[in-house]
Design a protein around this motif. Structure first.
Motif, PDB file in Angstrom:
ATOM      1  N   MET A   1       0.834  -1.174   0.000  1.00  0.00           N
ATOM      2  CA  MET A   1       0.000   0.000   0.000  1.00  0.00           C
ATOM      3  C   MET A   1       0.880   1.239   0.000  1.00  0.00           C
ATOM      4  SD  MET A   1      -3.249   0.570   2.495  1.00  0.00           S
ATOM      5  CE  MET A   1      -3.366  -1.105   3.026  1.00  0.00           C
ATOM      6  N   ALA A   2       1.087   1.857  -1.101  1.00  0.00           N
ATOM      7  CA  ALA A   2       1.942   3.028  -1.201  1.00  0.00           C
ATOM      8  C   ALA A   2       1.220   4.262  -0.707  1.00  0.00           C
ATOM      9  CB  ALA A   2       2.389   3.230  -2.639  1.00  0.00           C
ATOM     10  N   SER A   3       1.983   5.209  -0.220  1.00  0.00           N
ATOM     11  CA  SER A   3       1.413   6.475   0.237  1.00  0.00           C
ATOM     12  C   SER A   3       2.043   7.611  -0.540  1.00  0.00           C
ATOM     13  CB  SER A   3       1.698   6.651   1.721  1.00  0.00           C
ATOM     14  OG  SER A   3       3.057   7.000   1.888  1.00  0.00           O
ATOM     15  N   ASP A   4       1.587   8.826  -0.246  1.00  0.00           N
ATOM     16  CA  ASP A   4       2.168  10.004  -0.876  1.00  0.00           C
ATOM     17  C   ASP A   4       3.618  10.198  -0.445  1.00  0.00           C
ATOM     18  OD1 ASP A   4      -0.201  10.521  -2.168  1.00  0.00           O
ATOM     19  OD2 ASP A   4      -0.925  11.906  -0.643  1.00  0.00           O
ATOM     20  N   GLU A   5       3.971   9.727   0.761  1.00  0.00           N
ATOM     21  CA  GLU A   5       5.325   9.889   1.270  1.00  0.00           C
ATOM     22  C   GLU A   5       6.299   8.903   0.625  1.00  0.00           C
ATOM     23  OE1 GLU A   5       6.466  12.224   3.447  1.00  0.00           O
ATOM     24  OE2 GLU A   5       4.483  13.109   3.382  1.00  0.00           O
ATOM     25  N   THR A   6       5.822   7.712   0.254  1.00  0.00           N
ATOM     26  CA  THR A   6       6.674   6.672  -0.329  1.00  0.00           C
ATOM     27  C   THR A   6       6.006   6.154  -1.600  1.00  0.00           C
ATOM     28  OG1 THR A   6       7.282   6.087   1.943  1.00  0.00           O
ATOM     29  CG2 THR A   6       7.992   4.593   0.213  1.00  0.00           C
ATOM     30  N   PRO A   7       5.972   6.972  -2.655  1.00  0.00           N
ATOM     31  CA  PRO A   7       5.245   6.584  -3.866  1.00  0.00           C
ATOM     32  C   PRO A   7       5.818   5.371  -4.572  1.00  0.00           C
ATOM     33  CG  PRO A   7       6.522   8.551  -4.261  1.00  0.00           C
ATOM     34  CD  PRO A   7       6.610   8.257  -2.779  1.00  0.00           C
ATOM     35  N   GLU A   8       7.099   5.048  -4.343  1.00  0.00           N
ATOM     36  CA  GLU A   8       7.715   3.918  -5.029  1.00  0.00           C
ATOM     37  C   GLU A   8       7.562   2.614  -4.260  1.00  0.00           C
ATOM     38  OE1 GLU A   8      10.841   5.700  -2.377  1.00  0.00           O
ATOM     39  OE2 GLU A   8       9.316   6.499  -3.670  1.00  0.00           O
ATOM     40  N   GLU A   9       6.858   2.604  -3.122  1.00  0.00           N
ATOM     41  CA  GLU A   9       6.698   1.387  -2.330  1.00  0.00           C
ATOM     42  C   GLU A   9       6.000   0.298  -3.125  1.00  0.00           C
ATOM     43  OE1 GLU A   9       5.102  -0.021   2.048  1.00  0.00           O
ATOM     44  OE2 GLU A   9       4.696   1.998   1.364  1.00  0.00           O
ATOM     45  N   VAL A  10       6.493  -0.927  -2.995  1.00  0.00           N
ATOM     46  CA  VAL A  10       5.924  -2.094  -3.678  1.00  0.00           C
ATOM     47  C   VAL A  10       5.638  -3.171  -2.636  1.00  0.00           C
ATOM     48  CG1 VAL A  10       7.084  -1.608  -5.876  1.00  0.00           C
ATOM     49  CG2 VAL A  10       8.195  -3.080  -4.194  1.00  0.00           C
ATOM     50  N   PRO A  11       4.792  -4.165  -2.959  1.00  0.00           N
ATOM     51  CA  PRO A  11       4.500  -5.233  -1.998  1.00  0.00           C
ATOM     52  C   PRO A  11       5.746  -6.052  -1.663  1.00  0.00           C
ATOM     53  CG  PRO A  11       2.900  -5.244  -3.787  1.00  0.00           C
ATOM     54  CD  PRO A  11       3.999  -4.290  -4.181  1.00  0.00           C
ATOM     55  N   PRO A  12       5.879  -6.488  -0.394  1.00  0.00           N
ATOM     56  CA  PRO A  12       7.006  -7.351  -0.027  1.00  0.00           C
ATOM     57  C   PRO A  12       7.042  -8.590  -0.919  1.00  0.00           C
ATOM     58  CG  PRO A  12       5.829  -6.631   1.925  1.00  0.00           C
ATOM     59  CD  PRO A  12       5.010  -6.194   0.736  1.00  0.00           C
ATOM     60  N   GLY A  13       8.238  -9.039  -1.264  1.00  0.00           N
ATOM     61  CA  GLY A  13       8.393 -10.214  -2.117  1.00  0.00           C
ATOM     62  C   GLY A  13       8.436  -9.895  -3.597  1.00  0.00           C
ATOM     63  N   THR A  14       8.224  -8.633  -3.976  1.00  0.00           N
ATOM     64  CA  THR A  14       8.285  -8.239  -5.375  1.00  0.00           C
ATOM     65  C   THR A  14       9.710  -8.442  -5.888  1.00  0.00           C
ATOM     66  OG1 THR A  14       6.541  -6.593  -5.079  1.00  0.00           O
ATOM     67  CG2 THR A  14       7.961  -6.316  -7.003  1.00  0.00           C
ATOM     68  N   VAL A  15       9.836  -9.106  -7.026  1.00  0.00           N
ATOM     69  CA  VAL A  15      11.148  -9.344  -7.618  1.00  0.00           C
ATOM     70  C   VAL A  15      11.826  -8.005  -7.893  1.00  0.00           C
ATOM     71  CG1 VAL A  15      12.356 -10.310  -9.615  1.00  0.00           C
ATOM     72  CG2 VAL A  15      10.402 -11.520  -8.641  1.00  0.00           C
ATOM     73  N   GLY A  16      13.100  -7.898  -7.552  1.00  0.00           N
ATOM     74  CA  GLY A  16      13.852  -6.667  -7.787  1.00  0.00           C
ATOM     75  C   GLY A  16      13.571  -5.600  -6.752  1.00  0.00           C
ATOM     76  N   SER A  17      13.157  -6.006  -5.544  1.00  0.00           N
ATOM     77  CA  SER A  17      12.878  -5.034  -4.496  1.00  0.00           C
ATOM     78  C   SER A  17      13.657  -5.390  -3.235  1.00  0.00           C
ATOM     79  CB  SER A  17      11.380  -4.998  -4.186  1.00  0.00           C
ATOM     80  OG  SER A  17      10.957  -6.218  -3.596  1.00  0.00           O
ATOM     81  N   GLY A  18      13.709  -4.447  -2.314  1.00  0.00           N
ATOM     82  CA  GLY A  18      14.386  -4.675  -1.042  1.00  0.00           C
ATOM     83  C   GLY A  18      13.897  -3.696  -0.002  1.00  0.00           C
ATOM     84  N   GLU A  19      14.284  -3.939   1.252  1.00  0.00           N
ATOM     85  CA  GLU A  19      13.883  -3.055   2.334  1.00  0.00           C
ATOM     86  C   GLU A  19      14.649  -1.751   2.263  1.00  0.00           C
ATOM     87  OE1 GLU A  19      14.173  -4.742   6.222  1.00  0.00           O
ATOM     88  OE2 GLU A  19      12.348  -5.917   5.945  1.00  0.00           O
ATOM     89  N   ASN A  20      13.954  -0.673   2.615  1.00  0.00           N
ATOM     90  CA  ASN A  20      14.531   0.655   2.615  1.00  0.00           C
ATOM     91  C   ASN A  20      13.999   1.388   3.844  1.00  0.00           C
ATOM     92  OD1 ASN A  20      15.964   2.873   1.740  1.00  0.00           O
ATOM     93  ND2 ASN A  20      14.930   3.035  -0.227  1.00  0.00           N
TER      94      ASN A  20
END
Length: 52
Positions: A1-20
């Motif tokens: 669930m992305a917000s205005d503060e973190t528009p690039e947020e993706v669901p956990p487990g998405t290929v090519g993603s990591g914690e930030n």
């Protein structure tokens, strides 16, 4: 669930993603003494990594 503060947020487990670090709470997990609405109190969000 992305917000205005973190528009690039993706669901956990998405290929090519990591914690930030969450931008809204700056990694503390708290905003105004309550759990951060963006990260749910964890201080981290999952975002895409790498370049285009």
């Amino acid at each position: 669930m992305a917000s205005d503060e973190t528009p690039e947020e993706v669901p956990p487990g998405t290929v090519g993603s990591g914690e930030n670090t969450c931008r809204k709470c700056e990694g503390t997990g708290q905003v105004d003494g309550k759990d951060c609405p963006d990260c749910g109190g964890t201080g981290t969000v999952t975002t895409p990594i790498g370049g285009a």
